[in-house]
Structure formats: structure tokens, C-alpha cells
Design a protein around this motif. Structure first.
Motif, PDB file in Angstrom:
ATOM      1  N   VAL A  80     -42.217  46.682 -16.773  1.00 11.54           N
ATOM      2  CA  VAL A  80     -42.613  47.503 -17.975  1.00 11.54           C
ATOM      3  C   VAL A  80     -42.528  46.606 -19.169  1.00 11.54           C
ATOM      4  N   LEU A  99     -37.604  54.439 -17.827  1.00 13.95           N
ATOM      5  CA  LEU A  99     -38.293  53.290 -17.604  1.00 13.95           C
ATOM      6  C   LEU A  99     -39.788  53.758 -17.468  1.00 13.95           C
ATOM      7  N   PHE A 100     -40.192  55.131 -16.760  1.00 11.93           N
ATOM      8  CA  PHE A 100     -41.474  55.423 -16.860  1.00 11.93           C
ATOM      9  C   PHE A 100     -41.961  56.079 -18.060  1.00 11.93           C
ATOM     10  N   GLU A 139     -47.911  61.863 -20.560  1.00  9.50           N
ATOM     11  CA  GLU A 139     -47.579  62.146 -19.085  1.00  9.50           C
ATOM     12  C   GLU A 139     -46.330  63.029 -19.371  1.00  9.50           C
ATOM     13  N   ALA A 179     -46.149  45.643 -27.045  1.00 13.92           N
ATOM     14  CA  ALA A 179     -47.128  45.792 -28.013  1.00 13.92           C
ATOM     15  C   ALA A 179     -47.742  44.190 -28.099  1.00 13.92           C
ATOM     16  N   PRO A 226     -51.431  55.187 -25.965  1.00 14.38           N
ATOM     17  CA  PRO A 226     -50.797  55.698 -24.695  1.00 14.38           C
ATOM     18  C   PRO A 226     -51.143  57.162 -24.370  1.00 14.38           C
ATOM     19  N   LEU A 271     -41.538  54.302 -20.646  1.00 12.21           N
ATOM     20  CA  LEU A 271     -42.096  53.040 -21.283  1.00 12.21           C
ATOM     21  C   LEU A 271     -43.430  52.397 -20.599  1.00 12.21           C
ATOM     22  N   ARG A 272     -43.394  52.656 -19.194  1.00  8.67           N
ATOM     23  CA  ARG A 272     -44.709  52.533 -18.542  1.00  8.67           C
ATOM     24  C   ARG A 272     -45.696  53.022 -19.365  1.00  8.67           C
ATOM     25  N   LYS A 273     -46.813  52.315 -19.274  1.00 10.41           N
ATOM     26  CA  LYS A 273     -48.115  52.791 -20.045  1.00 10.41           C
ATOM     27  C   LYS A 273     -48.007  53.110 -21.379  1.00 10.41           C
ATOM     28  N   GLY A 274     -46.603  52.579 -21.949  1.00 12.99           N
ATOM     29  CA  GLY A 274     -46.616  52.673 -23.509  1.00 12.99           C
ATOM     30  C   GLY A 274     -47.119  51.566 -24.144  1.00 12.99           C
ATOM     31  N   ARG A 275     -47.065  51.734 -25.470  1.00 12.48           N
ATOM     32  CA  ARG A 275     -47.131  50.404 -26.202  1.00 12.48           C
ATOM     33  C   ARG A 275     -45.956  50.122 -26.875  1.00 12.48           C
ATOM     34  N   ILE A 276     -45.127  49.279 -26.383  1.00 13.90           N
ATOM     35  CA  ILE A 276     -43.928  48.939 -26.582  1.00 13.90           C
ATOM     36  C   ILE A 276     -43.615  48.042 -27.940  1.00 13.90           C
ATOM     37  N   TYR A 311     -46.260  46.284 -20.938  1.00 12.02           N
ATOM     38  CA  TYR A 311     -46.633  47.322 -21.738  1.00 12.02           C
ATOM     39  C   TYR A 311     -46.033  47.053 -23.235  1.00 12.02           C
ATOM     40  N   SER A 343     -42.522  53.571 -27.875  1.00 15.23           N
ATOM     41  CA  SER A 343     -43.463  53.077 -26.778  1.00 15.23           C
ATOM     42  C   SER A 343     -44.678  54.119 -27.045  1.00 15.23           C
ATOM     43  N   ASN A 366     -36.509  57.929 -15.600  1.00 15.77           N
ATOM     44  CA  ASN A 366     -37.551  58.613 -16.590  1.00 15.77           C
ATOM     45  C   ASN A 366     -37.624  57.634 -17.749  1.00 15.77           C
ATOM     46  N   TYR A 402     -40.906  61.014 -20.521  1.00 13.33           N
ATOM     47  CA  TYR A 402     -41.319  61.212 -19.256  1.00 13.33           C
ATOM     48  C   TYR A 402     -40.226  62.266 -18.387  1.00 13.33           C
ATOM     49  N   LYS A 408     -45.207  57.243 -26.642  1.00 14.39           N
ATOM     50  CA  LYS A 408     -45.272  58.155 -25.533  1.00 14.39           C
ATOM     51  C   LYS A 408     -44.344  59.338 -25.671  1.00 14.39           C
ATOM     52  N   TYR A 416     -54.881  50.477 -28.417  1.00 14.57           N
ATOM     53  CA  TYR A 416     -54.343  51.374 -26.992  1.00 14.57           C
ATOM     54  C   TYR A 416     -53.612  52.408 -27.547  1.00 14.57           C
TER      55      TYR A 416
END
Lengths: 647, 338
Positions: B62, A361-362, B80, B68, B77, A364-369, B66, A300, A359, A305, A302, B75
Motif C-alpha cells: 500500500v 492498512l485498508f 469506503e 502521493a 480517493p 491506506l489502500r486506494k488513498g493518496r498518502i 498509494y 491518506s 483496517n 475503513y 480517505k 486523484y
């Protein structure tokens, strides 16, 4: 000499197995001789102390065992696919489900995970090997020969048949007079010693050999999970060691620890077994959490989290894992107080586990999967494992467990926990780290084919078992009558098992196909990953890193790539390496014979083998080989070659 | 996309569930204990479906948002570290759920470990259920009757099963009447069951016990009080007493059909002590472990043989050499037909 006791009678399947084992052995020996590979095998593999090669051997053994255990599983599902099936008789069925459990947990899941640990941990912490490379070889060979000892029981003397938990008095000499449970006590003991040594080895490795700058809270999550796992191993395995020793005394020397007479206590075995057995579940599941954490972060794009809460939830799980053992036998009559205590501790494990799920799931959130094969297994894990987790909470409720205990509901639950929680993880880890070890990826198209077969078939196989449990079908029944109504769902489950088999065959075919046709990776970092193991070349040179890396952040390689922080700043110098040794292999062989002679109560040969063990260990202690140096010039040349430059 | 697997299975399960819960024995209770457990199970399933729903919705969201795709190419990421409040939320809510389920567990466990509330004022009917090889012996000390592989009980009556084994650990289970409990060789365990309706229920050993395990079933028949009295009368008229030799022969057999006798084996082969004896060694303490204090009194009321705690737990060999049968199953040796 009475040869009768070595024989296993009657079953065409067993004769088939004997013939195939004999043919395979002859095939291997002839093959090695024809291709003149004996020397290669001895120099490069049997005597190796290289953590990567040991890891590869662990994984190969695990794959072999996966197929052995898988065939057991299909035989069981076939025998129960329809009412009154005549495929296996009761005795054979009992042996098959016992070895299925033993092999899948102890000789498949464990070595697969220990294999991945071996390959990856030193790389991930920027080390050149584990702390005690020779002990590591001892660990492997003890595991391997323990596994072999259990496997030959199928054709020599008969397999254990009292369930993988081997409850007394059923497993006592009185009710199980065959040598099967002797094999149990000795094979598990030998491989268990190997595991205990692994535990010590990896704790020391992770605590003492991290690259400069890698503080504990900067370790990758897989390293954290392995550290915690090995702490559990060091606390849990001695209990198994003691329990198995008592079992061996009961069965071979007439002691009365767990018998029905003379003050023996059958319930004591159940307690000891599960004091080890429950932490054992976390020994295979926690590293899986680590593997998933690495894969989710990588695909993802990222960082993980809630890193701190991830670490603490694993620590809490490891602590709680020792406080829940009695939930395996709420029905033993401990009464309300004791059962309530164990219900609450068991349900409490759901809290840190839930933290991890959220954690992830979060992360993955705002990631680029991206949906690569390892990521697919990881993503399938979340919803399926959650079903396993919530049914675990349901089973944890002591009162309700009086209705689930010993039923197919329980069987469904632990397969929903262990298959996504351990098997999917090692498959994901296998696909993820394969290019690191061999220098090319596994084919994505074939990988996804196998994935869909496995995921769908898994649910078809195991979901019906929840319903069968609620219908009152107990586990370990070799047959049932038509009137019970268990037939259709069992047939569905059998169909699923066949689908799983197809999935695993495609998975192995993919290894063959990719070896021949998949393009080679020259970057060393094909997934654009985040941690140190991807900072060296693939395949990995013997010394891992030409220069020891300097770490400043958690995702060391990622920050190096993003912010251009150089990882390797020092000059290449000569590298100190441990020498190969054949003694661990010899020790394993001697242990194998020691175990085998004890199984058949052949005292004189057993004593000779026992003395042999002491002699080999003494020889190892007096070994004054302090290893060797790879000169700087040679390191520079190897590095250039691996990067594709001309020397 | 890779939701297909689990969804497929869920769909399948719903289809299979639709024909009705009646085939799900555990959720089709015929007695107070089984009803308590069935309610507990259904409650926990509902709570857990809630948990699953939260995780699945978040998961699908999600993955859909999110993943690809062409539109988010390039983008990057964000980094966090985590969020204290969010993490506290998913610690606190599970703790509340677990706390709630813990209360349910303690209450229902205590309920099924005691005589059901509806039958509290009755003197329970005591039946000793013991297992040997792959059969069940039922001894009615009050009536002086012993049966093999079937047990008749009066409907609407508290029944106290005292369980033990002449060999391996077995688990006594009549799913439609209540949960299971182990029968072991070195102590007695107690199981309280009652039936609300007249009927025949399958009972079985749920704990793997070797070769004949799959066929170790018995019938639990609940009958009206009158039928029950008639049955006792009939047994007294037609059956014969259980002799030591006969019992010894029975123990040795692997499987037998149904048998009925007009005396029990308890007189010449008394059962082991109960759990209380085990824990406190003097057997006089309140029987906290079984959650039931009346239970001790009943022992005095019933003329059933008192467990001889010193012979069983300490496992002293029985002094009488000429006695053909051991005094407790602890010293019983197994009889393998092979």
C-alpha cells in the motif's frame, strides 16, 4: 527533629541532582520576578479551568517527565553496557529502574495522553469545555503534585526501589525499610485520584456534550477511543486506589495485608496490582489507536475503513483487558487450568488488535498518502507495533512464558508495544495538533530528522534485548560477569539509547526553532483534515466555537468542505463560560504536603494538612460562582481578529 | 521508505543469530522440559513470522502503490465504508491461529507441569529448594543432605523441586533444564526437571529480590548415577550436620559460598503447605492445581516432613516460645546485616 532520615547519601549524581533542582527553582523564581510574570502565571495558568490550557500543562509536565525518565533509562543502559560496570551501585540502580517505570507509565505516557484528550476532545465533539471544568483543574493539580512528590524522593529520603510493580514482601517495611515505597504508595495515590476524576469527567463530557447531530456512531475515532479508555479508567483505578491504601496501611500503620506473617498474602498484592496494571496498558494504548486513526485518515485523504469493526474491536479489547491479569505471573504455581484460561484470553486480544491493523492498512489502500511527520510516526508504528504484538502472543503462551518470564525478552516486548503504541502516538498527535493549539506547525525538516533518529535508535536499543532474554539474561540485574556473554548486545543497546536521546533533543529543539521561525497558519486547518477540531480558528479562542456546529456525517468537517454543508448556521449569541479558580491548585499543594508528611510519618503536620484538604474541598462545594457571559459583540470581534480581518 | 528501521534491526538480529543458537541458552535445552519449551518457542516464532510477513507485504504494497506522487496528482480517493467479507477474513484467520496456539499452550503447559513422559515410571527424587536473602538452600530429605548454592542431580532421573522462600518472592530457574517457578514464603510450588546429559548448568533467581539479586546464582550439576552415589557417600564422610544455630546464621547472611551438610533444616523448620492446601483448605483433594495426582502419594512415601497446613496458612503464632527457630518461614524474621 531527626533530619537524618531526609538525607540521601553518598552519590555524586544525587548531589548533582540536588544542585540542579535548586538552581532550576531559583532560576524560575528569579525569572518570574524579573519579568513580572507572577500575576500572569497565576491568572492565566495556575487558576485556569480552560481545557486547552490544562491540556497544554499536562503535555508540558509529560515532556519534563519524559526527560527525567529518559535520563534514568540512559543511566540504566550505561550501567549495563559492559560487564562489571561501576557507574551505579545495586541500590541506586534499583531506584533508577523503579522510578523509570513509574515515571514513564504514570507521569509521562498517562499525562501526555490525558493532555491530548483535554485539548482535543471538547473540540472534536463541538463542545465549549469539558463537563466539569473545575474538576478538570483538580485532576491536573492532583496529578502534578503527585508527580512532584514522587520526584522529590530522589533527593529527599530515597526513591522507591522494589520495581514499579512493588511486589510484596519485597516492598514491605521489613525488606524495604527506607521511605522510598512510602513515596510510592502516596504519590501514586494522589495522582491516581486525579486520573479517576478525569475518567468520570470525560465519560460525562463525551456522553452529554456532543454537538447536535453527532450520534455515538458518528463520533470521530479518537473520541471513541477516549470514551472507552475512560470507562477502563473508572473500572481499573479504584483497584489501584484500594491496593495502594492497603499498602500504605501495611507500611505506615503496621497492618498485615501483604506481609509474610499473621495471614498476610504477598500474592494478593500481585493480583491487585495487575488487575489494575493490565488495563492500565490499554489506558495508554487505546487513545493511541484513536490518534493513529485520525492521522491515517487525514493523510491518506480517505475515511476510516471498517469504522464499526474498529469501534467494536476497542470495546472487546477493553473487556478482555480485565480478564488477563494473571498472565503477569504464570509462574506463581496456579497450575495448568488457570494458566490455560489466561493464555487463551490473552491471545484472544490479538484478534481485535489484528482487525485494527488490517483496517488501517485498508484505509491506506486506494488513498493518496503524504508523508508528513505525524504520518511518519503513524506508519512506523504499524510494523514495529506488530513485532510487539506477535511477541505478546508468544509470551501469552503460558508454557513458553516459563522461559521468557522476568527476562530481557519481556522487557523488549513491552517496549516494542508501549513505545510505538503510546510514545510514537503522542509524538504524532503532538505534531498533528500542535498548529491547532499554537497557530503554527512544527518544522517538517527537523521533525523528520528527529523521526529517523528515534525510529532507528529505538530498534537498535530494544531488538537486542529479545536475544539477551533468550540468552538467559534476567531483567533488573544491575551487573553481570564477562562469562555470561551479555556484554556486546548490551553495548549495542546503550548505543541505541544515546541515539534515542539525540532524537528527543532534536524534537524539543524543533519546538524552539518553529516558535521563532515557522510561518503562522491562518486557515485553522493546515493539514486539510476531516474532523471538527479543525473547523475553528487556530489558536483556539477561549469559547472554542463561536456557534455550536451542526453535525450530519462522521467526518463532519470533510463533508462540509466537500459538499458545502454549512457547519455553523446559527447567529452568534452571548457565551456562558466558567470562571477561573485558584482552589484546585491550592488543593494540590495541600495534598502534596499531606503526602509528604505521611511519607515521613510526621503525624501532627499530616493531620493538619488532612484537615486542610477537607476545608479546601468544603470551600469548593460552597462556591456559588456560576461563571460569566462573553457578550456577542466581543465574540464577533474576536472572530474577526482571528481571521485576520480588521475590527 | 520508513521500513528502514525495523528492517535494519531484523538484519542485525540475523547477523547475530548466525554464530549459532548455542549462546541462546533457552533454545539450547538439556532436559525434556526445556526441550518441550524450546520447541514451543520455535514453533511460535515460525507462526509469528508468517503473520509478520502478511502484514509487512501488505504494508509495503500500500505504501508503494498509494503514496502521493506526481503521476497521481488530482486523484481523489474513494469513500469506503468497509467490506464485511474482508473484515470477516481478518477476524476468522487470527481466531484460527489463536485456537491452534491455544491447543499447543494447553498441551505443553500440562507437559512441563508434570513429570516428563520419558520418566513417568520413576519415583522422582525430591529436593526442597528454598531461598533466603540472596542464596539458595537445597535439602535432600531422602539422603539427609543439605547444600547451599549448588545442587547435584543424577542424570536421567525425574527430579521434583519443591520451592519456597524465607523472604521475598524469588523465581527458581535453570534455563537449560526447564522453565522457572516462583518460590514464596506462604506456599510450596512444585517444579519437575530432569537432565538428559551430564553437565553443569547455570541456575538463578529470575525474580527481582533486592540489593543482592544480580548475584543470586547457583550451579545445577547433573552427574551419572555412580558419581551421584559417590558424592553422597563423600558428603556423609566429610561434612557435618546442619544445626539450628548454624542454619539461623546462614539465613541471616546476605551471600555465602557453597556449603554442604549431612542433615536438612526441614526437621526443625518445616516448609509451608503446598498450593493444594491453599486452595481447598483441607489438603486432601486431588492436587489438580499442580496437574499431578501421583504427587500426593509421594508425600506419603517420602519420610519428608508433612507440611503443617494449619500453622502456615492461618498463620497462628507458634505456641512454643522457647523454640529458637520459627516452625515455618512465614514467621521467620529477616536479618538485615545493616
Amino acid at each position: 527533629m531527626d533530619l537524618e532520615k531526609f538525607k540521601v547519601h553518598g552519590e555524586p549524581l544525587i548531589y548533582g541532582a540536588m544542585i540542579s533542582i535548586a538552581l532550576a527553582t531559583i532560576g524560575i523564581i528569579v525569572g518570574l520576578t524579573v519579568f513580572k510574570k507572577w500575576g500572569y502565571l497565576w491568572r492565566e495558568w495556575l487558576t485556569t479551568v480552560d481545557h486547552k490550557r490544562i491540556g497544554v500543562m499536562y503535555i508540558l509536565a509529560a515532556l519534563l517527565m519524559l526527560f527525567r525518565g529518559g535520563i534514568d533509562a540512559i543511566m540504566m543502559r550505561l550501567q549495563t553496557a559492559a560487564p562489571d560496570m561501576k557507574f551505579l551501585d545495586a541500590q541506586h540502580y534499583n531506584e533508577v529502574f523503579t522510578t523509570h517505570g513509574l515515571i514513564m507509565i504514570l507521569f509521562m505516557a498517562m499525562p501526555f495522553i490525558i493532555g491530548l484528550m483535554n485539548v482535543i476532545i471538547p473540540l472534536q465533539i463541538g463542545a465549549r469545555d469539558v463537563a466539569f471544568p473545575r474538576l478538570n483543574a483538580v485532576s491536573f493539580w492532583l496529578f502534578f503534585f503527585g508527580a512532584m512528590l514522587l520526584n522529590i524522593s530522589f533527593v529527599i529520603g530515597g526513591s522507591p526501589d522494589a520495581g514499579w510493580s512493588a511486589y510484596f514482601p519485597l516492598a514491605s517495611i521489613e525488606f524495604s525499610p527506607t521511605v522510598g515505597n512510602n513515596y510510592y504508595s502516596l504519590a501514586l495515590q494522589i495522582s491516581g485520584i486525579g486520573t479517576l476524576i478525569t475518567g468520570i469527567n470525560f465519560i460525562v463530557t463525551i456522553l452529554k456534550m456532543r454537538a447536535p447531530g453527532m450520534k455515538l456512531m458518528k463520533m470521530p475515532m479518537f473520541t471513541w477511543s477516549v470514551l472507552i479508555t475512560n470507562i477502563i479508567i473508572v473500572f481499573a483505578f479504584p483497584v489501584l486506589t484500594v491496593a495502594l491504601a492497603l499498602m500504605m496501611f501495611d507500611r505506615l500503620f503496621g497492618s498485615q495485608f501483604f506481609t509474610m506473617a499473621n495471614g498476610g498474602m504477598d500474592m494478593l498484592w500481585a493480583n491487585l496490582f495487575w488487575v489494575w496494571g493490565h488495563p492500565e496498558v490499554y489506558i495508554v494504548v487505546l487513545p493511541a489507536f484513536g490518534i493513529y486513526s485520525e492521522i491515517i485518515a487525514t493523510f491518506s485523504k480517505k475515511n476510516l475503513y471498517g469504522y464499526t469493526s474498529m469501534v467494536f474491536s476497542m470495546l472487546i479489547i477493553s473487556l478482555l483487558s480485565f480478564l488477563v491479569w494473571a498472565h503477569h505471573f504464570y509462574t506463581m504455581g496456579q497450575g495448568v487450568m488457570v494458566n490455560s484460561f489466561f493464555s487463551i484470553t490473552t491471545m484472544a486480544i490479538a484478534v481485535p488488535t489484528g482487525v485494527k491493523i488490517f483496517n488501517w492498512l485498508f484505509t491506506l489502500r486506494k488513498g493518496r498518502i503524504t508523508f508528513t511527520t505525524p504520518m511518519l510516526y503513524t506508519l512506523a508504528f504499524i510494523p514495529i507495533f506488530t513485532i510487539g504484538g506477535v511477541t505478546g502472543v508468544m509470551l501469552a503462551m503460558a508454557s513458553a512464558d516459563y522461559q521468557y518470564h522476568n527476562t530481557m525478552f519481556l522487557v523488549a516486548h513491552f517496549h516494542y508495544v508501549l513505545i510505538p503504541g503510546a510514545v510514537f502516538a503522542v509524538i504524532a498527535g503532538f505534531h498533528y495538533w500542535f498548529p491547532k493549539v499554537f497557530g503554527f506547525r512544527l518544522n517538517e525538516r527537523l521533525g523528520k530528522h528527529a523521526f529517523w533518529w528515534i525510529i532507528i535508535s529505538f530498534n537498535v536499543t530494544f531488538f537486542p534485548l529479545f536475544l539477551l532474554g533468550l540468552m538467559g539474561m534476567t531483567r533488573r540485574m544491575y551487573t553481570y560477569s564477562e562469562e555470561t556473554g551479555f556484554g556486546p548486545l548490551n553495548m549495542l543497546s546503550f548505543a541505541g539509547a544515546l541515539g534515542l536521546a539525540i532524537g528527543f533533543v532534536i524534537l524539543v529543539y524543533n519546538i524552539y526553532w518553529s516558535t521563532r521561525y515557522e510561518p503562522r497558519d491562518t486557515t485553522g486547518d493546515p493539514w486539510d483534515a476531516r474532523t471538527l477540531e479543525w473547523a475553528t480558528n487556530s489558536p483556539i479562542p477561549a469559547y472554542n466555537f463561536a456557534v455550536v456546529p451542526k453535525v450530519q456525517t462522521r467526518d463532519a468537517l470533510w463533508s462540509a468542505k466537500q459538499d458545502n454543508i454549512p457547519l455553523f448556521t446559527e447567529e452568534i449569541t452571548k457565551i456562558h463560560m466558567p470562571s477561573n479558580t485558584g482552589k484546585p491548585f491550592i488543593l494540590g499543594v495541600v495534598f502534596f504536603f499531606f503526602g509528604f508528611f505521611l511519607v515521613f510519618s510526621m503525624w501532627i503536620p499530616a493531620i493538619v494538612a488532612g484537615v486542610g484538604i477537607i476545608l479546601v474541598m468544603a470551600a469548593m462545594s460552597f462556591d456559588r460562582d456560576h461563571g460569566f457571559y462573553i457578550p456577542a459583540k466581543e465574540v464577533i470581534a474576536t472572530e474577526k481578529k482571528l481571521r485576520g480581518e480588521t475590527v | 521508505m520508513n521500513k528502514k528501521g525495523p528492517l535494519y534491526a531484523l538484519f542485525l538480529s540475523l547477523v547475530l543469530l548466525l554464530p549459532g543458537c548455542s549462546s541462546l541458552t533457552v533454545l539450547n535445552p538439556k532436559g525434556p522440559a526445556a526441550r518441550t519449551l524450546s520447541d514451543t518457542i520455535i514453533l511460535s516464532i515460525l507462526v509469528m513470522l508468517g503473520v509478520l510477513a502478511v502484514v509487512y507485504i501488505l504494508y509495503i504494497w500500500v505504501l508503494v502503490k498509494y503514496r502521493a506522487k506526481k503521476s497521481n496528482e488530482g486523484y481523489v480517493p474513494p469513500h469506503e465504508e468497509g467490506n464485511v467479507w474482508l473484515e470477516a477474513t481478518w477476524i476468522a484467520i487470527p481466531i484460527l491461529i489463536v485456537a491452534f496456539l491455544s491447543v499447543v499452550t494447553v498441551k505443553t503447559t500440562s507437559a512441563v507441569e508434570n513429570v516428563a513422559a520419558d520418566y513417568k515410571d520413576q519415583k522422582p527424587l525430591v529436593i526442597y529448594a528454598s531461598s533466603s536473602n540472596w542464596k539458595w538452600h537445597f535439602s535432600y530429605p531422602e539422603e539427609g543432605i543439605e547444600t547451599v548454592n549448588y545442587v547435584n542431580i543424577p542424570v536421567h532421573r525425574a527430579v521434583e523441586f519443591r520451592l519456597y522462600s524465607f523472604g521475598t518472592i524469588t523465581s527458581f530457574w535453570v534455563p537449560q533444564l526447564g522453565g522457572q517457578k516462583y518460590a514464596m514464603s506462604d506456599m510450596i510450588t512444585t517444579l519437575h526437571l530432569s537432565a538428559d546429559t551430564v553437565g553443569s548448568f547455570i541456575g538463578k533467581n529470575a525474580n527481582f529480590s533486592g540489593k543482592g539479586f544480580a548475584h543470586m546464582e547457583f550451579e545445577a550439576l547433573s552427574m551419572t548415577d555412580k558419581d551421584y552415589q559417590d558424592w553422597i557417600k563423600e558428603v556423609k564422610e566429610t561434612a557435618s550436620p546442619l544445626t539450628e544455630d548454624e542454619f539461623k546464621g546462614l539465613l541471616a547472611m546476605e551471600h555465602v559460598g557453597r556449603k554442604t551438610y549431612t542433615s536438612t533444616h526441614l526437621s526443625f523448620s518445616p516448609p509451608p503447605g503446598d498450593h493444594g492446601d491453599h486452595m481447598s483448605n483441607d489438603g486432601k483433594d486431588t492436587d489438580i492445581d499442580n496437574g499431578n495426582t501421583d504427587h500426593q502419594e509421594h508425600k506419603d512415601i517420602h519420610p519428608s516432613p508433612e507440611p503443617s497446613s494449619e500453622t502456615e496458612f492461618d498463620g497462628e503464632p507458634h505456641p512454643e516460645v522457647d523454640q529458637p527457630l520459627p516452625s515455618s518461614p512465614v514467621e521467620e524474621h529477616t536479618h538485615h546485616s545493616d
